[in-house]
Write a protein that holds these residues in place. Sequence first.
Motif, PDB file in Angstrom:
ATOM      1  N   SER A 356     -25.151  16.625 -77.714  1.00 39.10           N
ATOM      2  CA  SER A 356     -25.688  17.660 -77.666  1.00 39.10           C
ATOM      3  C   SER A 356     -26.410  18.071 -76.567  1.00 39.10           C
ATOM      4  O   SER A 356     -26.465  18.730 -77.070  1.00 39.10           O
ATOM      5  N   THR A 357     -27.368  17.269 -75.832  1.00 35.89           N
ATOM      6  CA  THR A 357     -28.059  16.776 -74.707  1.00 35.89           C
ATOM      7  C   THR A 357     -27.344  17.634 -73.791  1.00 35.89           C
ATOM      8  O   THR A 357     -25.745  17.728 -73.779  1.00 35.89           O
ATOM      9  N   MET A 358     -28.228  18.080 -72.819  1.00 38.05           N
ATOM     10  CA  MET A 358     -27.308  18.838 -71.412  1.00 38.05           C
ATOM     11  C   MET A 358     -26.988  17.385 -70.802  1.00 38.05           C
ATOM     12  O   MET A 358     -27.675  15.949 -70.675  1.00 38.05           O
ATOM     13  N   PRO A 359     -25.977  17.743 -70.075  1.00 35.31           N
ATOM     14  CA  PRO A 359     -24.779  16.318 -69.311  1.00 35.31           C
ATOM     15  C   PRO A 359     -26.259  16.423 -68.138  1.00 35.31           C
ATOM     16  O   PRO A 359     -25.982  14.697 -68.159  1.00 35.31           O
ATOM     17  N   LEU A 360     -26.960  16.129 -67.512  1.00 36.31           N
ATOM     18  CA  LEU A 360     -28.012  15.377 -66.968  1.00 36.31           C
ATOM     19  C   LEU A 360     -29.341  14.529 -67.529  1.00 36.31           C
ATOM     20  O   LEU A 360     -28.895  13.835 -67.432  1.00 36.31           O
ATOM     21  N   SER A 361     -29.465  15.296 -69.169  1.00 33.88           N
ATOM     22  CA  SER A 361     -29.401  14.516 -70.365  1.00 33.88           C
ATOM     23  C   SER A 361     -29.258  13.386 -70.517  1.00 33.88           C
ATOM     24  O   SER A 361     -29.740  12.201 -70.267  1.00 33.88           O
ATOM     25  N   GLY A 362     -28.705  13.483 -70.600  1.00 32.38           N
ATOM     26  CA  GLY A 362     -26.938  12.089 -71.478  1.00 32.38           C
ATOM     27  C   GLY A 362     -26.715  11.526 -70.068  1.00 32.38           C
ATOM     28  O   GLY A 362     -26.686  10.213 -70.170  1.00 32.38           O
ATOM     29  N   LEU A 363     -26.438  12.055 -68.703  1.00 33.00           N
ATOM     30  CA  LEU A 363     -26.999  11.158 -67.954  1.00 33.00           C
ATOM     31  C   LEU A 363     -27.963  10.111 -67.537  1.00 33.00           C
ATOM     32  O   LEU A 363     -28.018   8.823 -67.390  1.00 33.00           O
ATOM     33  N   MET A 364     -29.295  10.675 -67.904  1.00 34.17           N
ATOM     34  CA  MET A 364     -30.757  10.404 -67.700  1.00 34.17           C
ATOM     35  C   MET A 364     -30.551   8.847 -69.440  1.00 34.17           C
ATOM     36  O   MET A 364     -30.778   7.794 -68.562  1.00 34.17           O
ATOM     37  N   GLU A 365     -29.919   9.622 -70.256  1.00 33.11           N
ATOM     38  CA  GLU A 365     -29.958   8.767 -70.893  1.00 33.11           C
ATOM     39  C   GLU A 365     -28.867   7.295 -70.832  1.00 33.11           C
ATOM     40  O   GLU A 365     -29.364   5.888 -71.342  1.00 33.11           O
ATOM     41  N   MET A 366     -27.734   7.566 -70.675  1.00 38.16           N
ATOM     42  CA  MET A 366     -26.892   6.241 -69.912  1.00 38.16           C
ATOM     43  C   MET A 366     -27.860   5.267 -69.071  1.00 38.16           C
ATOM     44  O   MET A 366     -27.696   4.466 -68.755  1.00 38.16           O
ATOM     45  N   LEU A 367     -28.327   6.519 -67.820  1.00 40.57           N
ATOM     46  CA  LEU A 367     -28.627   5.588 -66.730  1.00 40.57           C
ATOM     47  C   LEU A 367     -29.938   4.253 -67.138  1.00 40.57           C
ATOM     48  O   LEU A 367     -30.270   3.618 -66.464  1.00 40.57           O
ATOM     49  N   ASN A 368     -30.769   4.908 -68.494  1.00 44.30           N
ATOM     50  CA  ASN A 368     -32.049   3.700 -68.369  1.00 44.30           C
ATOM     51  C   ASN A 368     -31.220   3.351 -69.818  1.00 44.30           C
ATOM     52  O   ASN A 368     -31.793   1.475 -68.749  1.00 44.30           O
ATOM     53  N   MET A 369     -29.651   3.241 -69.540  1.00 47.49           N
ATOM     54  CA  MET A 369     -29.541   1.562 -70.516  1.00 47.49           C
ATOM     55  C   MET A 369     -28.614   1.028 -69.671  1.00 47.49           C
ATOM     56  O   MET A 369     -28.330  -0.634 -69.659  1.00 47.49           O
ATOM     57  N   GLN A 370     -27.690   1.923 -68.984  1.00 42.57           N
ATOM     58  CA  GLN A 370     -27.774   1.171 -67.576  1.00 42.57           C
ATOM     59  C   GLN A 370     -28.144  -0.099 -66.320  1.00 42.57           C
ATOM     60  O   GLN A 370     -28.053  -0.750 -66.262  1.00 42.57           O
ATOM     61  N   ILE A 371     -29.178   0.139 -66.041  1.00 39.25           N
ATOM     62  CA  ILE A 371     -30.222   0.064 -65.637  1.00 39.25           C
ATOM     63  C   ILE A 371     -30.469  -1.728 -66.582  1.00 39.25           C
ATOM     64  O   ILE A 371     -31.231  -2.719 -66.235  1.00 39.25           O
ATOM     65  N   ASN A 372     -30.920  -0.858 -67.850  1.00 40.50           N
ATOM     66  CA  ASN A 372     -31.231  -2.317 -69.023  1.00 40.50           C
ATOM     67  C   ASN A 372     -32.694  -2.722 -68.586  1.00 40.50           C
ATOM     68  O   ASN A 372     -32.719  -3.685 -69.055  1.00 40.50           O
ATOM     69  N   THR A 373     -33.688  -2.197 -67.303  1.00 43.59           N
ATOM     70  CA  THR A 373     -35.169  -3.244 -67.752  1.00 43.59           C
ATOM     71  C   THR A 373     -36.471  -2.634 -67.254  1.00 43.59           C
ATOM     72  O   THR A 373     -36.843  -2.586 -66.509  1.00 43.59           O
ATOM     73  N   TRP A 374     -36.129  -1.192 -67.859  1.00 46.12           N
ATOM     74  CA  TRP A 374     -37.459   0.135 -68.079  1.00 46.12           C
ATOM     75  C   TRP A 374     -38.067  -0.337 -69.413  1.00 46.12           C
ATOM     76  O   TRP A 374     -37.800  -0.074 -70.330  1.00 46.12           O
ATOM     77  N   PHE A 375     -39.134  -1.217 -69.637  1.00 45.81           N
ATOM     78  CA  PHE A 375     -39.410  -2.349 -70.955  1.00 45.81           C
ATOM     79  C   PHE A 375     -38.795  -2.451 -71.546  1.00 45.81           C
ATOM     80  O   PHE A 375     -38.681  -3.486 -71.877  1.00 45.81           O
ATOM     81  N   GLY A 376     -37.499  -2.633 -72.466  1.00 51.26           N
ATOM     82  CA  GLY A 376     -36.308  -2.863 -73.276  1.00 51.26           C
ATOM     83  C   GLY A 376     -36.746  -3.234 -74.218  1.00 51.26           C
ATOM     84  O   GLY A 376     -37.522  -2.609 -74.591  1.00 51.26           O
ATOM     85  N   GLY A 377     -35.830  -4.128 -74.215  1.00 55.55           N
ATOM     86  CA  GLY A 377     -36.235  -4.492 -75.968  1.00 55.55           C
ATOM     87  C   GLY A 377     -37.564  -5.580 -75.596  1.00 55.55           C
ATOM     88  O   GLY A 377     -37.640  -5.819 -75.212  1.00 55.55           O
ATOM     89  N   VAL A 378     -38.110  -5.276 -77.257  1.00 51.96           N
ATOM     90  CA  VAL A 378     -39.348  -6.174 -76.937  1.00 51.96           C
ATOM     91  C   VAL A 378     -38.378  -7.684 -77.228  1.00 51.96           C
ATOM     92  O   VAL A 378     -38.767  -8.756 -77.360  1.00 51.96           O
ATOM     93  N   GLY A 379     -39.849  -8.052 -75.740  1.00 50.63           N
ATOM     94  CA  GLY A 379     -39.421  -9.397 -75.246  1.00 50.63           C
ATOM     95  C   GLY A 379     -38.395  -9.341 -74.036  1.00 50.63           C
ATOM     96  O   GLY A 379     -38.658  -9.730 -73.236  1.00 50.63           O
ATOM     97  N   VAL A 380     -37.096  -9.364 -74.559  1.00 54.40           N
ATOM     98  CA  VAL A 380     -36.048  -9.213 -73.862  1.00 54.40           C
ATOM     99  C   VAL A 380     -36.298  -7.698 -72.349  1.00 54.40           C
ATOM    100  O   VAL A 380     -35.587  -8.394 -71.608  1.00 54.40           O
ATOM    101  N   GLY A 381     -36.115  -7.034 -72.717  1.00 47.69           N
ATOM    102  CA  GLY A 381     -36.924  -5.785 -71.489  1.00 47.69           C
ATOM    103  C   GLY A 381     -37.626  -6.841 -70.102  1.00 47.69           C
ATOM    104  O   GLY A 381     -36.924  -6.759 -68.871  1.00 47.69           O
TER     105      GLY A 381
END
Length: 568
Positions: A356-381
């Motif tokens: 239900s978030t705005m389209p650009l918010s959805g874009l940022m949520e997906m880009l964070n996971m698609q880049i997958n390097t900003w902090f990330g999971g404990v250790g693996v980030g």
Amino acid sequence: MNTEILGVVLQIVLMVVLAYPLGKYIAKVYKGQKTWSDFMKPIERLIFKVCGINPAEEMNWKQFLKALLILNAFWFVWGMVLLVTQHWLPLNPDGNGPQTPDQAFNTCISFMVNCNLQHYSGESGLTYFTQLFVIMLFQFITAATGMAAMAGIMKSISVKTTKTIGNFWNFLVLSSTRILLPLSLIVGFILIIEGTPMGFDGKMEVTTLEGQEQLVSQGPAAAIVPIKQLGTNGGGYFGVNSSHPLENPTYLSNMVECWSILIIPMAMVFALGFYSNRKKLAYSIFGVMLFAYLAGVGINVYQEMNGNPRIDELGIAQDGGAMEGKEVRLGAAATALWSITTTVTSNGSVNGMHDSTMPLSGLMEMLNMQINTWFGGVGVGWMNYYTFIIIAVFISGLMVGRTPEFLGKKVEAREMKIATVVALLHPFVILVGTALSTYLFAHHPDFVASEGGWLNNPGFHGLSEQLYEFTSCAANNGSGFEGLGDNTYFWNYACGWVLILSRFIPIIGQVAIAGLLAQKKFIPESAGTLKTDTVTFAVMTFAVIFIVAALSFFPVHALSTIAEHFSL
């Protein structure tokens, strides 16, 4: 200052300020130095004795990975057996039935790889027994696995030349007893005080304000929610996750849970600096990650607090922002902050519906996971960021006409090939999976359909829902755009295989790179050595990450989130 914005600022400041001392403590734990938690040593010695493990025995990178993979294989079998037989097991006061084999496969794989994608509703799809002895147990083990892998890489970086990278079992146990367990107890006590249930009674019958009788699920939620957040797991005890008033009752509990998601990933970056005595390198990496995180927070908070322009056109006030799918007790800003916090990590919990978030918010949520390097999971980030450091070093070396080096070790073809495979695997599985699902939806809908269909929003948003599902799986995140009916044979098995590939191939590759570099002869720095702890190299790494990771996904975003934004 707007009180909602003040709450966002306060949470971010708390994360950054407390991550520094926690990182210093984590480094001491992995180095075996004296800490306040030494009272856990008798318990750790008992664990090692019962399991027949010598924690002082060093492992090379191949032995390290072998132990890691064997552990995960064992727990996969354990989880499958319990999930398909849970209706026969104790602690099932609500009489919940077993999971089907395909759903159990997806659930077991998902929690085993620290993704916690849920194709079921927590209060009805599991029993108290499997919540504790599959879900909570896996959330400790998988988080500790990622932390142990990073500890091995930190050890390889901290010495000039070595053939060993520590003991996997030792790092695994220390991660659980000295870091995850103490923090979970603290967060758990706060949640109990705030109203999160902790007990083993069945559903509670209550009378609503309208005078209707309603059954409310409860159970040992306060024991499970802390490790779900601290271990960047994210699996909801209740179906609607942390938007549920019993899982996340108040604004204070929301702040504590949001803080819990990011505190260890942030601290692990500082731990790298303390463990390897390379604080400038850690500060450089932390700076890049923090910049990307704050940019995402700024965009999503702005988008959600300003509301939907279509509603503005109707002359309807949106004083609270875009509140569809959000909890009034939390507000738009806190939900926007959570949406970025949970997607820059591999957490996957939600306190509002991302669908239900705005389209650009959805874009940022997906880009964070698609880049997958900003902090990330404990250790693996940080380990994913490490992959791009290797690529950036190699490219930089070619640009200046010098053999690429990282921390005194030559980066050669073998390491570069492994890093390239790891970096390209992520967009490959996401884009191929999305292409496959859209093809099947268009040409063979019965193959993937469940009762009532599986895609409720065709068009731009329907593509976003499919893209988000595979993105979340590949990033070991677990959140979703819930307009997608995902409990089908296709989604359970397709997501399961993406989860396996995206968890283990990167870990194997990253530990292999660290092990290979550790064995090489140390080369002292000279006037021509490329400095990797400078602002210049940090910008170079950011550019490589953006070009390789982010730009791979802009074509599909142009057909989904971006197109939806311009259609408003």
